[in-house]
Design an enzyme around this catalytic site. Sequence first.
Site, mmCIF file in Angstrom:
data_model
loop_
_atom_site.group_PDB
_atom_site.id
_atom_site.type_symbol
_atom_site.label_atom_id
_atom_site.label_comp_id
_atom_site.label_asym_id
_atom_site.label_seq_id
_atom_site.Cartn_x
_atom_site.Cartn_y
_atom_site.Cartn_z
ATOM 1 N N PRO A 170 0.813 -1.223 0.000
ATOM 2 C CA PRO A 170 0.000 0.000 0.000
ATOM 3 C C PRO A 170 0.845 1.272 0.000
ATOM 4 O O PRO A 170 0.457 2.268 -0.615
ATOM 5 C CB PRO A 170 -0.818 -0.127 1.293
ATOM 6 C CG PRO A 170 -0.908 -1.596 1.549
ATOM 7 C CD PRO A 170 0.418 -2.150 1.086
ATOM 8 N N GLU A 176 -3.062 -3.565 -6.969
ATOM 9 C CA GLU A 176 -3.288 -4.832 -6.269
ATOM 10 C C GLU A 176 -2.390 -4.822 -5.038
ATOM 11 O O GLU A 176 -1.183 -5.072 -5.136
ATOM 12 C CB GLU A 176 -2.958 -6.016 -7.186
ATOM 13 C CG GLU A 176 -3.839 -6.118 -8.423
ATOM 14 C CD GLU A 176 -5.266 -6.513 -8.110
ATOM 15 O OE1 GLU A 176 -5.523 -6.946 -6.970
ATOM 16 O OE2 GLU A 176 -6.122 -6.401 -8.998
ATOM 17 N N CYS A 202 -0.086 -11.851 -0.473
ATOM 18 C CA CYS A 202 -0.958 -10.719 -0.152
ATOM 19 C C CYS A 202 -2.291 -11.169 0.425
ATOM 20 O O CYS A 202 -2.968 -10.398 1.113
ATOM 21 C CB CYS A 202 -1.175 -9.844 -1.379
ATOM 22 S SG CYS A 202 -1.899 -10.718 -2.786
#
Length: 532
Positions: free
Chosen positions: A216, A236, A273
Amino acid sequence: MSNDGSKILNYTPVSKIDEIVEISRNFFFEKQLKLSHENNPRKKDLEFRQLQLKKLYYAVKDHEEELIDAMYKDFHRNKIESVLNETTKLMNDILHLIEILPKLIKPRRVSDSSPPFMFGKTIVEKISRGSVLIIAPFNFPLLLAFAPLAAALAAGNTIVLKPSELTPHTAVVMENLLTTAGFPDGLIQVVQGAIDETTRLLDCGKFDLIFYTGSPRVGSIVAEKAAKSLTPCVLELGGKSPTFITENFKASNIKIALKRIFFGAFGNSGQICVSPDYLLVHKSIYPKVIKECESVLNEFYPSFDEQTDFTRMIHEPAYKKAVASINSTNGSKIVPSKISINSDTEDLCLVPPTIVYNIGWDDPLMKQENFAPVLPIIEYEDLDETINKIIEEHDTPLVQYIFSDSQTEINRILTRLRSGDCVVGDTVIHVGITDAPFGGIGTSGYGNYGGYYGFNTFSHERTIFKQPYWNDFTLFMRYPPNSAQKEKLVRFAMERKPWFDRNGNNKWGLRQYFSLSAAVILISTIYAHCSS
Protein backbone atom coordinates in the site's frame (compact mmCIF):
# COMPACT_ATOMS: atom_id res chain seq x y z
CA MET A 1 21.05 -15.13 1.53
CA SER A 2 21.37 -12.04 -0.63
CA ASN A 3 19.12 -10.95 -3.45
CA ASP A 4 21.02 -7.94 -4.67
CA GLY A 5 19.48 -7.69 -8.12
CA SER A 6 22.18 -5.33 -9.40
CA LYS A 7 24.76 -8.15 -9.13
CA ILE A 8 22.73 -10.52 -11.31
CA LEU A 9 20.54 -8.26 -13.44
CA ASN A 10 21.70 -5.87 -16.08
CA TYR A 11 19.71 -2.83 -15.03
CA THR A 12 18.23 -0.85 -17.89
CA PRO A 13 20.02 2.51 -18.23
CA VAL A 14 17.68 5.23 -17.02
CA SER A 15 18.67 7.32 -20.04
CA LYS A 16 17.15 4.68 -22.36
CA ILE A 17 13.81 4.28 -20.62
CA ASP A 18 12.06 7.12 -22.46
CA GLU A 19 13.11 5.54 -25.76
CA ILE A 20 11.74 2.15 -24.67
CA VAL A 21 8.41 3.73 -23.74
CA GLU A 22 8.27 5.52 -27.09
CA ILE A 23 8.95 2.27 -28.96
CA SER A 24 6.02 0.68 -27.13
CA ARG A 25 3.69 3.56 -27.98
CA ASN A 26 4.78 3.71 -31.62
CA PHE A 27 4.31 -0.02 -32.12
CA PHE A 28 0.75 0.24 -30.86
CA PHE A 29 -0.15 3.04 -33.28
CA GLU A 30 1.57 1.28 -36.18
CA LYS A 31 -0.32 -1.92 -35.38
CA GLN A 32 -3.62 -0.06 -35.34
CA LEU A 33 -2.76 1.66 -38.63
CA LYS A 34 -2.19 -1.69 -40.33
CA LEU A 35 -5.42 -3.07 -38.89
CA SER A 36 -7.37 -0.07 -40.18
CA HIS A 37 -6.55 -1.10 -43.77
CA GLU A 38 -7.83 -4.64 -43.33
CA ASN A 39 -11.22 -5.64 -44.74
CA ASN A 40 -12.13 -7.08 -41.35
CA PRO A 41 -9.95 -5.36 -38.70
CA ARG A 42 -11.58 -7.13 -35.76
CA LYS A 43 -11.01 -10.60 -37.21
CA LYS A 44 -7.40 -9.81 -38.06
CA ASP A 45 -6.84 -8.34 -34.60
CA LEU A 46 -8.30 -11.45 -32.96
CA GLU A 47 -5.93 -13.67 -34.93
CA PHE A 48 -2.96 -11.49 -33.93
CA ARG A 49 -3.86 -11.47 -30.24
CA GLN A 50 -4.44 -15.21 -30.08
CA LEU A 51 -1.13 -15.86 -31.82
CA GLN A 52 0.76 -13.78 -29.24
CA LEU A 53 -0.95 -15.61 -26.38
CA LYS A 54 -0.01 -18.94 -27.94
CA LYS A 55 3.61 -17.79 -28.15
CA LEU A 56 3.49 -16.77 -24.50
CA TYR A 57 2.04 -20.13 -23.49
CA TYR A 58 4.80 -22.13 -25.16
CA ALA A 59 7.47 -19.74 -23.92
CA VAL A 60 6.39 -20.49 -20.34
CA LYS A 61 5.87 -24.20 -21.03
CA ASP A 62 9.28 -24.63 -22.63
CA HIS A 63 11.06 -22.72 -19.85
CA GLU A 64 9.04 -24.08 -16.91
CA GLU A 65 11.89 -25.98 -15.27
CA GLU A 66 14.23 -23.04 -15.75
CA LEU A 67 11.68 -20.72 -14.14
CA ILE A 68 11.13 -23.08 -11.19
CA ASP A 69 14.88 -23.37 -10.68
CA ALA A 70 15.24 -19.58 -10.80
CA MET A 71 12.57 -19.12 -8.13
CA TYR A 72 14.34 -21.68 -5.96
CA LYS A 73 17.57 -19.71 -6.30
CA ASP A 74 15.79 -16.47 -5.46
CA PHE A 75 14.08 -17.60 -2.25
CA HIS A 76 14.28 -21.36 -1.86
CA ARG A 77 10.71 -22.01 -3.01
CA ASN A 78 10.04 -25.73 -3.36
CA LYS A 79 9.00 -27.13 -6.72
CA ILE A 80 5.48 -28.23 -5.77
CA GLU A 81 4.66 -24.75 -4.50
CA SER A 82 5.95 -23.13 -7.69
CA VAL A 83 4.11 -25.59 -9.94
CA LEU A 84 0.86 -25.22 -8.00
CA ASN A 85 0.89 -21.46 -7.48
CA GLU A 86 2.79 -20.15 -10.48
CA THR A 87 3.43 -22.16 -13.64
CA THR A 88 0.29 -24.33 -13.79
CA LYS A 89 -1.99 -21.47 -12.80
CA LEU A 90 -0.37 -19.16 -15.35
CA MET A 91 -0.55 -21.60 -18.25
CA ASN A 92 -4.19 -22.39 -17.46
CA ASP A 93 -4.96 -18.66 -17.43
CA ILE A 94 -3.34 -18.18 -20.85
CA LEU A 95 -5.20 -21.12 -22.38
CA HIS A 96 -8.47 -19.82 -20.96
CA LEU A 97 -7.91 -16.38 -22.50
CA ILE A 98 -7.17 -17.92 -25.90
CA GLU A 99 -10.36 -19.96 -25.64
CA ILE A 100 -12.73 -17.16 -24.61
CA LEU A 101 -11.15 -14.31 -26.59
CA PRO A 102 -13.48 -14.61 -29.63
CA LYS A 103 -16.43 -14.04 -27.31
CA LEU A 104 -14.71 -11.24 -25.38
CA ILE A 105 -13.75 -9.26 -28.45
CA LYS A 106 -17.26 -9.42 -29.95
CA PRO A 107 -19.23 -6.13 -29.61
CA ARG A 108 -22.32 -6.13 -27.42
CA ARG A 109 -25.66 -4.85 -28.74
CA VAL A 110 -27.52 -2.33 -26.57
CA SER A 111 -31.18 -1.42 -27.06
CA ASP A 112 -33.07 1.74 -26.11
CA SER A 113 -36.72 2.02 -27.09
CA SER A 114 -37.10 5.78 -26.62
CA PRO A 115 -37.86 7.69 -29.86
CA PRO A 116 -34.40 9.22 -30.53
CA PHE A 117 -32.73 5.80 -30.39
CA MET A 118 -35.38 3.26 -31.30
CA PHE A 119 -34.46 3.15 -34.99
CA GLY A 120 -30.71 3.46 -34.47
CA LYS A 121 -28.15 0.81 -33.65
CA THR A 122 -26.07 0.92 -30.47
CA ILE A 123 -23.12 -1.34 -29.81
CA VAL A 124 -20.48 -1.37 -27.11
CA GLU A 125 -17.06 -2.52 -28.23
CA LYS A 126 -13.96 -3.10 -26.15
CA ILE A 127 -10.93 -1.40 -27.59
CA SER A 128 -7.29 -1.60 -26.57
CA ARG A 129 -6.09 1.03 -24.13
CA GLY A 130 -2.71 1.43 -25.84
CA SER A 131 0.65 1.07 -24.13
CA VAL A 132 0.48 -0.25 -20.56
CA LEU A 133 3.00 -0.51 -17.73
CA ILE A 134 3.03 -3.59 -15.49
CA ILE A 135 5.07 -3.42 -12.27
CA ALA A 136 5.40 -6.87 -10.71
CA PRO A 137 6.24 -7.90 -7.11
CA PHE A 138 8.69 -10.47 -5.77
CA ASN A 139 6.41 -12.88 -3.92
CA PHE A 140 5.01 -14.56 -7.04
CA PRO A 141 7.45 -13.13 -9.56
CA LEU A 142 6.22 -15.12 -12.56
CA LEU A 143 2.45 -15.27 -12.07
CA LEU A 144 1.99 -11.68 -10.95
CA ALA A 145 4.02 -10.44 -13.92
CA PHE A 146 2.76 -12.69 -16.70
CA ALA A 147 -0.92 -13.06 -15.70
CA PRO A 148 -1.61 -9.33 -16.17
CA LEU A 149 0.72 -9.38 -19.19
CA ALA A 150 -1.43 -12.11 -20.77
CA ALA A 151 -4.58 -10.10 -20.07
CA ALA A 152 -2.97 -7.02 -21.61
CA LEU A 153 -2.02 -9.01 -24.72
CA ALA A 154 -5.54 -10.42 -24.97
CA ALA A 155 -6.88 -6.87 -24.92
CA GLY A 156 -4.54 -5.84 -27.75
CA ASN A 157 -2.14 -3.59 -25.86
CA THR A 158 1.60 -3.16 -26.02
CA ILE A 159 3.40 -3.72 -22.73
CA VAL A 160 6.35 -2.44 -20.77
CA LEU A 161 7.08 -4.94 -17.99
CA LYS A 162 9.08 -4.10 -14.87
CA PRO A 163 9.90 -7.36 -13.01
CA SER A 164 10.95 -7.31 -9.37
CA GLU A 165 14.65 -6.77 -8.80
CA LEU A 166 14.31 -8.80 -5.58
CA THR A 167 13.95 -12.01 -7.61
CA PRO A 168 16.77 -11.40 -10.08
CA HIS A 169 17.23 -14.98 -11.31
CA THR A 170 13.55 -15.18 -12.23
CA ALA A 171 13.64 -11.73 -13.83
CA VAL A 172 16.52 -12.79 -16.08
CA VAL A 173 14.72 -15.94 -17.24
CA MET A 174 11.49 -14.01 -17.88
CA GLU A 175 13.29 -11.42 -19.99
CA ASN A 176 15.14 -14.10 -21.96
CA LEU A 177 12.00 -16.09 -22.74
CA LEU A 178 10.12 -12.96 -23.81
CA THR A 179 13.03 -11.99 -26.05
CA THR A 180 13.18 -15.40 -27.75
CA ALA A 181 9.45 -16.19 -27.95
CA GLY A 182 9.03 -14.59 -31.36
CA PHE A 183 6.99 -11.54 -30.38
CA PRO A 184 7.13 -8.61 -32.81
CA ASP A 185 9.74 -6.03 -31.81
CA GLY A 186 8.08 -3.39 -29.67
CA LEU A 187 5.11 -5.46 -28.52
CA ILE A 188 6.64 -6.35 -25.14
CA GLN A 189 9.48 -4.35 -23.63
CA VAL A 190 11.26 -5.27 -20.38
CA VAL A 191 12.84 -2.74 -18.04
CA GLN A 192 15.09 -4.19 -15.35
CA GLY A 193 15.97 -2.17 -12.29
CA ALA A 194 14.93 -0.85 -8.92
CA ILE A 195 13.72 2.50 -7.57
CA ASP A 196 15.44 4.81 -10.08
CA GLU A 197 14.25 2.86 -13.10
CA THR A 198 10.70 2.50 -11.78
CA THR A 199 10.54 6.19 -10.92
CA ARG A 200 11.55 7.13 -14.46
CA LEU A 201 8.85 4.86 -15.88
CA LEU A 202 6.23 6.46 -13.66
CA ASP A 203 7.42 10.00 -14.34
CA CYS A 204 7.34 9.73 -18.14
CA GLY A 205 3.54 10.13 -18.19
CA LYS A 206 3.20 8.24 -21.48
CA PHE A 207 1.26 5.14 -20.48
CA ASP A 208 -2.44 4.46 -21.03
CA LEU A 209 -2.72 2.24 -17.93
CA ILE A 210 -0.45 1.36 -15.02
CA PHE A 211 -0.89 -2.00 -13.30
CA TYR A 212 0.93 -2.25 -9.97
CA THR A 213 1.10 -5.12 -7.49
CA GLY A 214 2.81 -4.53 -4.16
CA SER A 215 2.57 -2.70 -0.87
CA PRO A 216 0.00 0.00 0.00
CA ARG A 217 2.85 2.44 0.72
CA VAL A 218 4.33 2.18 -2.77
CA GLY A 219 0.85 1.88 -4.27
CA SER A 220 -0.01 5.36 -3.03
CA ILE A 221 3.15 6.69 -4.70
CA VAL A 222 2.21 5.00 -7.97
CA ALA A 223 -1.31 6.44 -7.82
CA GLU A 224 0.00 9.93 -7.07
CA LYS A 225 2.41 9.87 -10.00
CA ALA A 226 -0.22 8.40 -12.33
CA ALA A 227 -2.66 11.15 -11.39
CA LYS A 228 -0.28 13.83 -12.65
CA SER A 229 -0.75 12.59 -16.22
CA LEU A 230 -4.36 11.43 -15.68
CA THR A 231 -3.22 7.86 -16.24
CA PRO A 232 -5.65 5.24 -14.90
CA CYS A 233 -4.08 2.62 -12.68
CA VAL A 234 -4.92 -0.68 -11.08
CA LEU A 235 -3.51 -1.29 -7.60
CA GLU A 236 -3.29 -4.83 -6.27
CA LEU A 237 -2.18 -4.29 -2.68
CA GLY A 238 -2.58 -6.15 0.61
CA GLY A 239 -3.46 -5.64 4.26
CA LYS A 240 -4.36 -7.62 7.34
CA SER A 241 -6.78 -10.30 6.17
CA PRO A 242 -8.79 -11.78 9.07
CA THR A 243 -9.83 -15.39 9.53
CA PHE A 244 -12.84 -16.34 11.67
CA ILE A 245 -13.55 -19.60 13.46
CA THR A 246 -16.97 -18.82 14.85
CA GLU A 247 -19.05 -20.09 17.73
CA ASN A 248 -21.13 -22.32 15.48
CA PHE A 249 -18.29 -24.24 13.88
CA LYS A 250 -18.23 -28.02 14.32
CA ALA A 251 -15.42 -29.09 16.63
CA SER A 252 -14.94 -32.21 14.52
CA ASN A 253 -13.72 -30.03 11.64
CA ILE A 254 -11.14 -28.02 13.60
CA LYS A 255 -8.20 -30.02 12.29
CA ILE A 256 -9.29 -29.62 8.67
CA ALA A 257 -9.82 -25.90 9.21
CA LEU A 258 -6.35 -25.47 10.73
CA LYS A 259 -4.73 -27.35 7.86
CA ARG A 260 -6.36 -25.00 5.40
CA ILE A 261 -5.50 -21.94 7.47
CA PHE A 262 -1.85 -22.98 7.91
CA PHE A 263 -1.60 -23.71 4.18
CA GLY A 264 -2.43 -20.07 3.53
CA ALA A 265 -0.60 -18.55 6.48
CA PHE A 266 2.73 -20.37 6.06
CA GLY A 267 2.80 -21.03 2.32
CA ASN A 268 5.49 -19.00 0.55
CA SER A 269 6.71 -18.20 4.08
CA GLY A 270 3.64 -16.02 4.61
CA GLN A 271 4.69 -13.71 1.79
CA ILE A 272 1.30 -13.73 0.10
CA CYS A 273 -0.96 -10.72 -0.15
CA VAL A 274 -3.96 -12.94 0.66
CA SER A 275 -2.38 -14.85 3.55
CA PRO A 276 -4.56 -15.24 6.66
CA ASP A 277 -2.88 -12.51 8.69
CA TYR A 278 -4.58 -13.26 12.01
CA LEU A 279 -7.06 -15.76 13.39
CA LEU A 280 -10.14 -14.86 15.44
CA VAL A 281 -11.53 -17.78 17.45
CA HIS A 282 -14.70 -17.78 19.55
CA LYS A 283 -14.03 -18.46 23.22
CA SER A 284 -16.20 -21.61 23.26
CA ILE A 285 -13.90 -23.35 20.79
CA TYR A 286 -10.64 -21.50 21.52
CA PRO A 287 -9.05 -24.12 23.86
CA LYS A 288 -9.67 -26.91 21.33
CA VAL A 289 -8.19 -24.82 18.51
CA ILE A 290 -5.02 -24.01 20.47
CA LYS A 291 -4.61 -27.65 21.48
CA GLU A 292 -4.92 -28.80 17.87
CA CYS A 293 -2.49 -26.17 16.52
CA GLU A 294 0.62 -27.96 17.77
CA SER A 295 -0.57 -31.29 16.37
CA VAL A 296 -1.25 -29.91 12.89
CA LEU A 297 1.96 -27.87 12.82
CA ASN A 298 4.05 -30.95 13.65
CA GLU A 299 2.14 -32.95 11.07
CA PHE A 300 3.07 -30.35 8.45
CA TYR A 301 6.67 -30.07 9.65
CA PRO A 302 7.76 -33.28 11.46
CA SER A 303 11.27 -31.84 11.43
CA PHE A 304 12.41 -28.34 10.61
CA ASP A 305 15.96 -27.44 9.65
CA GLU A 306 17.91 -25.68 6.92
CA GLN A 307 17.12 -28.56 4.52
CA THR A 308 13.36 -28.25 4.96
CA ASP A 309 11.41 -27.30 1.84
CA PHE A 310 10.27 -24.01 3.28
CA THR A 311 10.38 -20.74 1.39
CA ARG A 312 12.83 -18.18 2.75
CA MET A 313 12.17 -14.55 3.48
CA ILE A 314 13.04 -12.59 0.36
CA HIS A 315 16.06 -10.80 1.86
CA GLU A 316 17.77 -9.98 5.14
CA PRO A 317 15.72 -6.83 5.90
CA ALA A 318 12.50 -8.87 5.57
CA TYR A 319 14.01 -11.59 7.75
CA LYS A 320 15.08 -9.14 10.45
CA LYS A 321 11.67 -7.47 10.41
CA ALA A 322 9.89 -10.81 10.83
CA VAL A 323 12.16 -11.91 13.67
CA ALA A 324 11.80 -8.55 15.42
CA SER A 325 8.00 -8.77 15.18
CA ILE A 326 7.94 -12.27 16.63
CA ASN A 327 10.32 -11.28 19.42
CA SER A 328 8.24 -8.22 20.28
CA THR A 329 5.00 -10.09 20.96
CA ASN A 330 3.76 -10.67 24.48
CA GLY A 331 1.98 -13.88 23.52
CA SER A 332 2.74 -17.57 23.86
CA LYS A 333 4.30 -19.28 20.85
CA ILE A 334 3.92 -22.59 19.09
CA VAL A 335 6.59 -23.70 16.59
CA PRO A 336 7.45 -27.12 15.13
CA SER A 337 8.71 -29.21 18.04
CA LYS A 338 11.73 -30.61 16.19
CA ILE A 339 13.64 -27.52 15.08
CA SER A 340 17.31 -27.99 14.31
CA ILE A 341 18.90 -25.07 12.51
CA ASN A 342 22.67 -25.25 12.72
CA SER A 343 23.52 -22.64 10.12
CA ASP A 344 23.26 -18.90 10.53
CA THR A 345 19.52 -18.32 10.14
CA GLU A 346 20.09 -14.69 9.24
CA ASP A 347 22.16 -15.77 6.26
CA LEU A 348 19.50 -18.34 5.36
CA CYS A 349 16.62 -15.88 5.89
CA LEU A 350 14.74 -18.84 7.37
CA VAL A 351 11.90 -18.07 9.78
CA PRO A 352 10.08 -21.12 11.23
CA PRO A 353 6.27 -21.10 11.06
CA THR A 354 5.13 -19.51 14.31
CA ILE A 355 1.72 -19.43 15.99
CA VAL A 356 1.20 -16.78 18.66
CA TYR A 357 -1.73 -16.93 21.11
CA ASN A 358 -2.81 -15.35 24.40
CA ILE A 359 -2.66 -11.90 22.84
CA GLY A 360 -5.01 -8.95 22.36
CA TRP A 361 -5.59 -6.29 19.73
CA ASP A 362 -2.80 -4.16 21.19
CA ASP A 363 -0.10 -6.75 20.48
CA PRO A 364 2.70 -5.60 18.12
CA LEU A 365 1.74 -8.37 15.66
CA MET A 366 -1.66 -6.71 15.21
CA LYS A 367 -0.36 -3.31 14.08
CA GLN A 368 0.39 -3.97 10.41
CA GLU A 369 0.43 -6.72 7.80
CA ASN A 370 2.91 -9.37 8.97
CA PHE A 371 3.89 -10.76 5.54
CA ALA A 372 5.83 -13.52 7.30
CA PRO A 373 5.17 -17.08 8.55
CA VAL A 374 3.54 -15.94 11.77
CA LEU A 375 -0.12 -16.36 12.75
CA PRO A 376 -1.50 -14.42 15.74
CA ILE A 377 -4.62 -15.92 17.34
CA ILE A 378 -7.10 -13.76 19.26
CA GLU A 379 -9.92 -15.13 21.40
CA TYR A 380 -13.22 -13.29 20.98
CA GLU A 381 -16.60 -13.42 22.70
CA ASP A 382 -18.99 -11.15 20.79
CA LEU A 383 -19.01 -11.28 16.99
CA ASP A 384 -20.41 -7.78 16.45
CA GLU A 385 -17.83 -6.23 18.78
CA THR A 386 -15.08 -8.12 16.96
CA ILE A 387 -16.27 -6.85 13.60
CA ASN A 388 -16.37 -3.34 15.05
CA LYS A 389 -12.73 -3.73 16.06
CA ILE A 390 -11.72 -4.89 12.58
CA ILE A 391 -13.50 -1.94 10.99
CA GLU A 392 -11.80 0.39 13.45
CA GLU A 393 -8.30 -1.07 13.11
CA HIS A 394 -7.99 -2.84 9.74
CA ASP A 395 -10.96 -2.04 7.52
CA THR A 396 -11.20 -3.18 3.86
CA PRO A 397 -8.83 -6.18 3.88
CA LEU A 398 -7.94 -7.83 0.60
CA VAL A 399 -9.78 -10.98 1.69
CA GLN A 400 -11.58 -12.43 4.69
CA TYR A 401 -11.84 -16.10 5.60
CA ILE A 402 -14.77 -17.60 7.49
CA PHE A 403 -15.04 -21.02 9.11
CA SER A 404 -18.61 -21.33 10.34
CA ASP A 405 -21.54 -23.71 10.01
CA SER A 406 -24.04 -20.91 10.61
CA GLN A 407 -25.28 -19.00 7.59
CA THR A 408 -26.52 -16.33 9.98
CA GLU A 409 -22.99 -15.74 11.28
CA ILE A 410 -21.57 -15.80 7.76
CA ASN A 411 -24.15 -13.23 6.62
CA ARG A 412 -23.39 -10.97 9.58
CA ILE A 413 -19.70 -10.92 8.73
CA LEU A 414 -20.19 -10.51 4.98
CA THR A 415 -22.78 -7.76 5.38
CA ARG A 416 -20.72 -5.64 7.75
CA LEU A 417 -17.11 -6.23 6.77
CA ARG A 418 -16.02 -4.97 3.37
CA SER A 419 -13.25 -6.92 1.66
CA GLY A 420 -11.85 -7.51 -1.79
CA ASP A 421 -12.84 -11.17 -1.67
CA CYS A 422 -14.15 -13.74 0.80
CA VAL A 423 -13.65 -17.48 1.18
CA VAL A 424 -15.86 -19.66 3.37
CA GLY A 425 -14.32 -22.94 4.50
CA ASP A 426 -10.85 -22.50 2.99
CA THR A 427 -8.05 -19.98 2.44
CA VAL A 428 -6.04 -18.56 -0.46
CA ILE A 429 -7.35 -21.09 -2.98
CA HIS A 430 -9.83 -18.63 -4.51
CA VAL A 431 -7.05 -16.91 -6.48
CA GLY A 432 -6.91 -20.00 -8.66
CA ILE A 433 -10.45 -19.56 -9.99
CA THR A 434 -9.90 -18.78 -13.65
CA ASP A 435 -12.81 -16.50 -14.48
CA ALA A 436 -13.51 -14.70 -11.20
CA PRO A 437 -12.39 -11.14 -10.38
CA PHE A 438 -9.47 -10.76 -8.01
CA GLY A 439 -8.83 -7.35 -6.48
CA GLY A 440 -9.04 -5.16 -3.43
CA ILE A 441 -11.23 -2.46 -1.98
CA GLY A 442 -10.22 0.66 -0.09
CA THR A 443 -6.68 0.41 1.24
CA SER A 444 -6.23 -3.08 -0.24
CA GLY A 445 -6.35 -1.63 -3.74
CA TYR A 446 -8.72 -1.02 -6.62
CA GLY A 447 -9.40 -2.64 -9.95
CA ASN A 448 -9.35 -6.37 -10.60
CA TYR A 449 -8.29 -9.03 -13.05
CA GLY A 450 -8.68 -12.71 -13.82
CA GLY A 451 -9.94 -14.15 -17.12
CA TYR A 452 -12.85 -12.06 -18.41
CA TYR A 453 -12.17 -9.38 -15.77
CA GLY A 454 -8.53 -9.03 -16.74
CA PHE A 455 -9.53 -8.49 -20.35
CA ASN A 456 -11.96 -5.79 -19.22
CA THR A 457 -9.33 -4.09 -17.06
CA PHE A 458 -6.96 -3.70 -19.99
CA SER A 459 -9.74 -2.63 -22.39
CA HIS A 460 -11.84 0.50 -22.81
CA GLU A 461 -15.55 0.14 -23.46
CA ARG A 462 -16.55 2.42 -26.31
CA THR A 463 -20.15 3.12 -27.30
CA ILE A 464 -20.88 3.36 -31.03
CA PHE A 465 -24.30 4.67 -32.06
CA LYS A 466 -25.40 4.62 -35.72
CA GLN A 467 -28.40 6.78 -36.61
CA PRO A 468 -30.24 6.37 -39.94
CA TYR A 469 -31.40 9.37 -41.95
CA TRP A 470 -34.95 8.30 -42.77
CA ASN A 471 -36.26 8.55 -39.19
CA ASP A 472 -36.14 12.32 -38.76
CA PHE A 473 -39.88 12.32 -38.07
CA THR A 474 -39.03 11.05 -34.56
CA LEU A 475 -36.40 13.74 -34.00
CA PHE A 476 -37.83 16.94 -35.53
CA MET A 477 -38.96 18.37 -32.18
CA ARG A 478 -35.33 19.01 -31.19
CA TYR A 479 -34.85 21.47 -34.05
CA PRO A 480 -35.63 25.21 -33.89
CA PRO A 481 -37.91 27.04 -33.81
CA ASN A 482 -39.02 25.97 -30.34
CA SER A 483 -42.64 25.98 -29.24
CA ALA A 484 -44.84 25.00 -26.32
CA GLN A 485 -46.33 22.29 -28.49
CA LYS A 486 -42.88 20.77 -29.06
CA GLU A 487 -42.11 20.92 -25.34
CA LYS A 488 -45.28 18.98 -24.54
CA LEU A 489 -44.42 16.50 -27.24
CA VAL A 490 -40.90 16.01 -25.89
CA ARG A 491 -42.21 15.42 -22.39
CA PHE A 492 -44.89 13.04 -23.55
CA ALA A 493 -42.57 11.04 -25.77
CA MET A 494 -39.37 11.08 -23.71
CA GLU A 495 -40.18 11.45 -20.03
CA ARG A 496 -40.60 8.15 -18.24
CA LYS A 497 -43.25 7.90 -15.56
CA PRO A 498 -42.51 6.28 -12.20
CA TRP A 499 -44.20 3.01 -11.32
CA PHE A 500 -44.18 3.88 -7.60
CA ASP A 501 -45.80 6.56 -5.47
CA ARG A 502 -44.10 9.07 -3.15
CA ASN A 503 -44.06 6.52 -0.36
CA GLY A 504 -42.15 4.05 -2.52
CA ASN A 505 -45.13 1.75 -3.08
CA ASN A 506 -45.45 0.25 -6.54
CA LYS A 507 -48.52 1.29 -8.52
CA TRP A 508 -50.18 -0.38 -11.46
CA GLY A 509 -51.25 1.15 -14.73
CA LEU A 510 -51.41 0.51 -18.43
CA ARG A 511 -49.83 3.84 -19.29
CA GLN A 512 -46.26 2.55 -19.08
CA TYR A 513 -47.14 -0.18 -21.55
CA PHE A 514 -48.78 1.99 -24.18
CA SER A 515 -47.21 5.43 -23.76
CA LEU A 516 -44.34 4.71 -26.12
CA SER A 517 -46.50 3.47 -28.99
CA ALA A 518 -48.92 6.37 -28.47
CA ALA A 519 -46.00 8.78 -28.51
CA VAL A 520 -44.74 7.47 -31.83
CA ILE A 521 -48.23 7.77 -33.37
CA LEU A 522 -48.65 11.29 -32.01
CA ILE A 523 -45.24 12.40 -33.25
CA SER A 524 -45.98 11.03 -36.71
CA THR A 525 -49.35 12.80 -36.82
CA ILE A 526 -47.97 16.17 -35.72
CA TYR A 527 -45.02 15.88 -38.08
CA ALA A 528 -47.37 15.16 -40.99
CA HIS A 529 -49.56 18.11 -39.97
CA CYS A 530 -46.58 20.49 -39.68
CA SER A 531 -45.20 19.41 -43.02
CA SER A 532 -48.47 19.97 -44.90
